[in-house]
Motif scaffolding. Structure first.
Motif, PDB file in Angstrom:
ATOM      1  N   ASP A 165       0.789  -1.296   0.184  1.00  0.00           N
ATOM      2  CA  ASP A 165      -0.016  -0.060   0.050  1.00  0.00           C
ATOM      3  C   ASP A 165       0.856   1.366  -0.029  1.00  0.00           C
ATOM      4  O   ASP A 165       0.591   2.151  -0.880  1.00  0.00           O
ATOM      5  CB  ASP A 165      -1.088   0.136   1.202  1.00  0.00           C
ATOM      6  CG  ASP A 165      -0.282  -0.095   2.441  1.00  0.00           C
ATOM      7  OD1 ASP A 165       0.880  -0.572   2.672  1.00  0.00           O
ATOM      8  OD2 ASP A 165      -0.946  -0.053   3.331  1.00  0.00           O
ATOM      9  N   GLU A 167       6.037   2.951   3.736  1.00  0.00           N
ATOM     10  CA  GLU A 167       6.140   2.773   5.070  1.00  0.00           C
ATOM     11  C   GLU A 167       5.448   1.788   6.005  1.00  0.00           C
ATOM     12  O   GLU A 167       6.103   0.996   6.842  1.00  0.00           O
ATOM     13  CB  GLU A 167       5.670   4.064   5.784  1.00  0.00           C
ATOM     14  CG  GLU A 167       6.401   5.322   5.557  1.00  0.00           C
ATOM     15  CD  GLU A 167       6.093   6.436   6.204  1.00  0.00           C
ATOM     16  OE1 GLU A 167       5.646   6.350   7.130  1.00  0.00           O
ATOM     17  OE2 GLU A 167       6.382   7.566   5.577  1.00  0.00           O
ATOM     18  N   THR A 168       4.149   1.502   5.566  1.00  0.00           N
ATOM     19  CA  THR A 168       3.579   0.352   6.403  1.00  0.00           C
ATOM     20  C   THR A 168       3.880  -0.867   5.682  1.00  0.00           C
ATOM     21  O   THR A 168       3.552  -1.742   6.387  1.00  0.00           O
ATOM     22  CB  THR A 168       1.953   0.683   6.095  1.00  0.00           C
ATOM     23  OG1 THR A 168       1.435   0.547   4.842  1.00  0.00           O
ATOM     24  CG2 THR A 168       1.576   1.944   6.758  1.00  0.00           C
ATOM     25  N   ARG A 169       4.150  -0.862   4.506  1.00  0.00           N
ATOM     26  CA  ARG A 169       4.330  -2.197   3.720  1.00  0.00           C
ATOM     27  C   ARG A 169       3.570  -3.295   3.891  1.00  0.00           C
ATOM     28  O   ARG A 169       3.792  -4.247   3.884  1.00  0.00           O
ATOM     29  CB  ARG A 169       5.902  -2.906   4.385  1.00  0.00           C
ATOM     30  CG  ARG A 169       7.069  -1.858   3.899  1.00  0.00           C
ATOM     31  CD  ARG A 169       8.127  -2.431   4.538  1.00  0.00           C
ATOM     32  NE  ARG A 169       8.844  -3.813   4.397  1.00  0.00           N
ATOM     33  CZ  ARG A 169       9.573  -4.212   3.789  1.00  0.00           C
ATOM     34  NH1 ARG A 169      10.403  -3.347   2.601  1.00  0.00           N
ATOM     35  NH2 ARG A 169       9.884  -5.461   3.603  1.00  0.00           N
ATOM     36  N   LYS A 170       2.096  -2.828   3.987  1.00  0.00           N
ATOM     37  CA  LYS A 170       1.011  -3.666   3.970  1.00  0.00           C
ATOM     38  C   LYS A 170       0.889  -4.456   2.631  1.00  0.00           C
ATOM     39  O   LYS A 170       0.529  -3.700   1.641  1.00  0.00           O
ATOM     40  CB  LYS A 170      -0.181  -3.254   4.249  1.00  0.00           C
ATOM     41  CG  LYS A 170      -1.508  -4.152   4.320  1.00  0.00           C
ATOM     42  CD  LYS A 170      -2.646  -3.371   4.852  1.00  0.00           C
ATOM     43  CE  LYS A 170      -3.746  -4.538   4.793  1.00  0.00           C
ATOM     44  NZ  LYS A 170      -4.697  -4.164   4.073  1.00  0.00           N
ATOM     45  N   ASN A 230       2.749  -7.649   9.781  1.00  0.00           N
ATOM     46  CA  ASN A 230       3.663  -6.813   8.948  1.00  0.00           C
ATOM     47  C   ASN A 230       4.368  -7.795   8.140  1.00  0.00           C
ATOM     48  O   ASN A 230       4.749  -8.983   8.627  1.00  0.00           O
ATOM     49  CB  ASN A 230       4.487  -6.101  10.056  1.00  0.00           C
ATOM     50  CG  ASN A 230       4.052  -4.791  10.811  1.00  0.00           C
ATOM     51  OD1 ASN A 230       3.202  -4.205  10.329  1.00  0.00           O
ATOM     52  ND2 ASN A 230       4.055  -5.057  12.117  1.00  0.00           N
TER      53      ASN A 230
END
Length: 166
Positions: free
Chosen positions: A44, A47-50, A115
């Motif tokens: 996505d 930073e979040t690496r979803k 994560n």
């Protein structure tokens, strides 16, 4: 030793390269080529690496087969495979093999508390099997025989699923 006793976290690659959905095929090809890898997890945002998808060499070949140069500039979100199939880092090797067989996929993204922490491929699993003689010996002595009308294209999938998944 059994497949259930081998943690997937012991096999996974932790250095997972990711890309955002708006990157194009050309950008993905550069990542694959520069890093000698077969897939990139689409996230996505960085930073979040979803994980929201995965783009593989096979996906790119399908685009390139159209021979439309315009396709090279289209964001990868239009070509990536979804959904992303994931497992917890606490899963076993048997869990990964079962998921790969059930979904007919070659890669599983590994999550820990939602994560991204790794990826496991069919090659990782094969390497694990080849390094564990006990598992290979029990499979070699089993009664998994090929059905008479099984096609050559399905042979490896059949053998893999019937030899290792109980």
């Amino acid at each position: 030793m059994s497949l259930e006793s081998i943690a997937i976290s012991d096999l996974m690659s932790r250095n997972v390269l990711v890309a955002e959905q708006d990157l194009n095929i050309y950008g993905i090809c550069r990542i694959l080529s520069n890093n000698n890898i077969g897939c990139v997890v689409v996230v996505d945002d960085l930073e979040t690496r979803k994980p929201v998808g995965i783009i593989t060499e096979s996906d790119i070949i399908k685009v390139m087969g159209k021979l439309d140069q315009h396709q090279l500039q289209v964001p990868i979100k239009n070509f990536m495979s979804t959904p992303v199939f994931t497992l917890s880092s606490k899963a076993s090797t048997a869990d990964a093999m079962k998921l790969m067989c059930d979904k007919k996929i070659r890669r599983v993204v590994i999550l820990e508390n939602d994560n991204l922490v790794g990826i496991v491929t069919d090659k990782d699993l094969l390497r694990c099997l080849m390094q564990n003689r006990d598992i290979m010996s029990s499979i070699a002595s089993s009664d998994s025989s090929l059905p008479p009308k099984q096609s050559n294209d399905d042979f490896s999938h059949f053998w893999f699923c019937n030899s290792f998944i109980h």
